[in-house]
Design an enzyme around this catalytic site. Structure first.
Site, PDB file in Angstrom:
ATOM      1  N   THR A 113       0.823  -1.074   0.001  1.00 50.00           N
ATOM      2  CA  THR A 113       0.010   0.092  -0.126  1.00 50.00           C
ATOM      3  C   THR A 113       0.845   1.390  -0.031  1.00 50.00           C
ATOM      4  O   THR A 113       0.536   2.328  -0.827  1.00 50.00           O
ATOM      5  CB  THR A 113      -1.114  -0.057   1.292  1.00 50.00           C
ATOM      6  N   CYS A 114       2.099   1.164   0.632  1.00 47.72           N
ATOM      7  CA  CYS A 114       2.981   2.339   0.729  1.00 47.72           C
ATOM      8  C   CYS A 114       3.563   2.598  -0.570  1.00 47.72           C
ATOM      9  O   CYS A 114       3.448   4.209  -0.905  1.00 47.72           O
ATOM     10  CB  CYS A 114       4.126   2.199   1.703  1.00 47.72           C
TER      11      CYS A 114
END
Length: 162
Positions: free
Chosen positions: A48-49
């Site tokens: 997600t980062c």
């Protein structure tokens, strides 16, 4: 205790890669007299980062500049070598986003925004958040409830509140 809007950032040292190697960055000096956006991620290179959070600030960088933001800073509990490589891999470095490591997690702990998730291999990491800081004081804090979620802490989420 978790930091809140209206409170001053705690003192702390972060680290970045400079021309001659790792360099300490004093948080107070970094934010004094400036308007900065700080966003933090659970880990460099995590899904997600890399696919959502960093790209959201690359997309919104110009919008923040129009609102008077002097700098956008990404923090992760990682070393400066990883942060530099990750900044290059995501395009954050080319976009001018500062990639700073909180190598021992002490700044993250001082904010009260640390968490541990052993099944994912994330020990002493940062919760996912984005904040607007003016002259060292948090004016807006968007904290995600889950580290795998990137909605209110995304660039668009923070920019919409300014």
């Amino acid at each position: 205790m978790t930091i809140e809007a209206g409170q001053a950032l705690p003192e702390g040292k972060l680290v970045k890669m400079g021309e001659a190697g790792p360099e300490a960055v004093d948080v107070g000096t970094l934010t004094k007299g400036r308007k900065v956006v700080i966003f933090a991620v659970p880990g460099a290179y995590t899904p997600t980062c890399s696919s959502a959070h960093v790209p959201s600030f690359i997309r919104t960088k110009d919008g923040f500049a129009e609102k008077g933001v002097d700098e956008i800073i990404c923090i992760s509990v990682n070393d400066p070598f990883v942060m530099k490589a990750w900044g290059e891999a995501t395009g954050a470095e080319a976009a001018g986003i500062a990639m700073l490591g909180d190598a021992d997690g002490s700044f993250t702990k001082a904010l009260g925004l640390d968490f541990t998730a052993p099944p994912a291999g994330l020990i002493g990491r940062s919760k996912r958040y984005a904040m607007l800081v003016e002259d060292g004081v948090v004016t807006t804090l968007h904290l995600e409830e889950s580290p795998g979620t990137c909605e209110i802490s995304a660039g668009e989420g923070l920019l919409a509140t300014m």
